[in-house]
Write a protein that holds these residues in place. Structure first.
Motif, PDB file in Angstrom:
ATOM      1  N   GLY A  37      -2.288 -34.026   7.859  1.00 10.81           N
ATOM      2  CA  GLY A  37      -2.280 -35.314   7.548  1.00 10.81           C
ATOM      3  C   GLY A  37      -0.521 -35.698   7.308  1.00 10.81           C
ATOM      4  O   GLY A  37      -0.358 -36.222   8.564  1.00 10.81           O
ATOM      5  N   TRP A  76      -2.790 -38.506   3.288  1.00  9.31           N
ATOM      6  CA  TRP A  76      -3.960 -38.158   3.983  1.00  9.31           C
ATOM      7  C   TRP A  76      -5.479 -38.560   3.055  1.00  9.31           C
ATOM      8  O   TRP A  76      -5.596 -37.364   2.372  1.00  9.31           O
ATOM      9  CB  TRP A  76      -4.393 -37.649   5.117  1.00  9.31           C
ATOM     10  CG  TRP A  76      -5.318 -38.358   6.375  1.00  9.31           C
ATOM     11  CD1 TRP A  76      -6.296 -39.280   6.109  1.00  9.31           C
ATOM     12  CD2 TRP A  76      -5.445 -37.122   6.914  1.00  9.31           C
ATOM     13  NE1 TRP A  76      -6.879 -39.370   7.141  1.00  9.31           N
ATOM     14  CE2 TRP A  76      -7.184 -37.888   7.512  1.00  9.31           C
ATOM     15  CE3 TRP A  76      -5.236 -35.826   7.552  1.00  9.31           C
ATOM     16  CZ2 TRP A  76      -7.792 -37.492   8.663  1.00  9.31           C
ATOM     17  CZ3 TRP A  76      -6.546 -35.341   8.317  1.00  9.31           C
ATOM     18  CH2 TRP A  76      -7.163 -35.550   9.179  1.00  9.31           C
ATOM     19  N   LEU A  98      -2.141 -42.408   4.824  1.00  8.05           N
ATOM     20  CA  LEU A  98      -3.710 -42.281   6.285  1.00  8.05           C
ATOM     21  C   LEU A  98      -4.501 -42.117   5.183  1.00  8.05           C
ATOM     22  O   LEU A  98      -4.487 -41.505   4.463  1.00  8.05           O
ATOM     23  CB  LEU A  98      -3.298 -41.503   6.934  1.00  8.05           C
ATOM     24  CG  LEU A  98      -1.855 -40.689   7.847  1.00  8.05           C
ATOM     25  CD1 LEU A  98      -2.156 -39.762   8.850  1.00  8.05           C
ATOM     26  CD2 LEU A  98      -1.189 -41.596   8.137  1.00  8.05           C
ATOM     27  N   THR A  99      -5.314 -43.614   6.087  1.00 10.19           N
ATOM     28  CA  THR A  99      -6.817 -43.124   4.831  1.00 10.19           C
ATOM     29  C   THR A  99      -8.328 -43.141   5.986  1.00 10.19           C
ATOM     30  O   THR A  99      -7.756 -43.991   6.844  1.00 10.19           O
ATOM     31  CB  THR A  99      -6.942 -44.574   4.360  1.00 10.19           C
ATOM     32  OG1 THR A  99      -6.709 -45.925   4.533  1.00 10.19           O
ATOM     33  CG2 THR A  99      -6.260 -44.589   2.960  1.00 10.19           C
ATOM     34  N   CYS A 116     -11.353 -38.183   9.174  1.00  6.96           N
ATOM     35  CA  CYS A 116     -10.408 -39.968  10.347  1.00  6.96           C
ATOM     36  C   CYS A 116      -9.351 -40.774   9.915  1.00  6.96           C
ATOM     37  O   CYS A 116      -8.932 -40.696   8.351  1.00  6.96           O
ATOM     38  CB  CYS A 116     -11.737 -40.814  10.609  1.00  6.96           C
ATOM     39  SG  CYS A 116     -12.451 -41.704   9.241  1.00  6.96           S
ATOM     40  N   ILE A 117      -8.620 -41.582  10.780  1.00  9.14           N
ATOM     41  CA  ILE A 117      -7.871 -42.435  10.133  1.00  9.14           C
ATOM     42  C   ILE A 117      -8.089 -43.337  10.131  1.00  9.14           C
ATOM     43  O   ILE A 117      -8.402 -44.017  11.821  1.00  9.14           O
ATOM     44  CB  ILE A 117      -6.405 -42.146  10.780  1.00  9.14           C
ATOM     45  CG1 ILE A 117      -6.227 -40.873  10.058  1.00  9.14           C
ATOM     46  CG2 ILE A 117      -5.331 -42.988  10.142  1.00  9.14           C
ATOM     47  CD1 ILE A 117      -4.570 -40.460  10.640  1.00  9.14           C
ATOM     48  N   VAL A 120      -3.379 -47.103   7.746  1.00  7.48           N
ATOM     49  CA  VAL A 120      -2.108 -46.590   7.191  1.00  7.48           C
ATOM     50  C   VAL A 120      -1.222 -47.181   7.395  1.00  7.48           C
ATOM     51  O   VAL A 120      -1.416 -49.173   6.895  1.00  7.48           O
ATOM     52  CB  VAL A 120      -1.861 -46.038   9.008  1.00  7.48           C
ATOM     53  CG1 VAL A 120       0.055 -45.151   8.481  1.00  7.48           C
ATOM     54  CG2 VAL A 120      -2.109 -44.969   9.574  1.00  7.48           C
ATOM     55  N   LEU A 174      -2.951 -43.302  17.004  1.00  4.22           N
ATOM     56  CA  LEU A 174      -4.186 -43.914  15.906  1.00  4.22           C
ATOM     57  C   LEU A 174      -5.775 -43.331  16.203  1.00  4.22           C
ATOM     58  O   LEU A 174      -6.394 -43.611  15.283  1.00  4.22           O
ATOM     59  CB  LEU A 174      -3.173 -44.943  14.667  1.00  4.22           C
ATOM     60  CG  LEU A 174      -1.658 -44.287  14.380  1.00  4.22           C
ATOM     61  CD1 LEU A 174      -1.384 -44.765  13.776  1.00  4.22           C
ATOM     62  CD2 LEU A 174      -2.276 -43.260  12.811  1.00  4.22           C
TER      63      LEU A 174
END
Length: 180
Positions: A37, A76, A98-99, A116-117, A120, A174
């Protein structure tokens, strides 16, 4: 215990270890959500990372743009469950989070945590700390952050924070980490 299941898991872990080894070679740190992350955030948002991965509270500094020189702690979370690891150290300016997909904090039984992202967030650390203290929230690991605070801090895919705008190029990068 079923031998076939154990053998399958062992084979899958060997595959995963091979992938993790390749990622570690690129990011120059062990493959964990934290290290990866930080590396992704550094590439996308122009963050100069600390040389030591164990620097207290601060992972690096923004190297350009409106936040140039400001300190940042990158997180992350593979799911956004409304929790954030928060520090009381005053040297920190921002959390860049980041989630993966939003999910209630519940049992993980039968679930997955995909790499995965999807979103943000940028939190002003001092403002967040003050808001959490005013609510009497425990400061530290897994501090409870209200949904409205997450929404106000979102910088991707929605641009709700006036502090930092995601450029089209950053958004393209992203999107490479989207689940679908």
């Amino acid at each position: 215990m079923r031998d076939a299941d154990v053998k399958q898991i062992a084979a899958l872990l060997r595959e995963r270890n091979g992938v993790d080894e390749k990622i570690a070679a690129t990011i120059q740190r062990p493959m964990t959500a934290g290290h990866l992350g930080e590396w992704i955030a550094a590439q996308v948002f122009g963050i100069g990372l600390e040389t030591s991965a164990v620097a207290a509270a601060v992972d690096g500094q923004f190297t350009s743009g409106p936040l140039r020189g400001r300190t940042v702690n990158v997180k992350w979370y593979l799911k956004r469950e409304g929790l954030l690891d928060v520090t009381e150290r005053t040297v920190l300016d921002y959390y860049l989070v980041l989630t993966g997909p939003a999910s209630p904090a519940a049992s993980s039984r039968g679930g997955t945590r995909p790499w995965c992202i999807e979103s943000v967030y940028l939190f002003d650390s001092k403002q967040l700390l003050a808001e959490l203290r005013a609510r009497g929230v425990k400061i530290g690991a897994a501090s409870s952050v209200r949904a409205a605070q997450w929404a106000a801090a979102e910088i991707y895919p929605s641009a709700n924070s006036p502090v930092l705008s995601v450029t089209p190029e950053q958004a393209d990068l992203l999107r490479l980490f989207a689940l679908r």
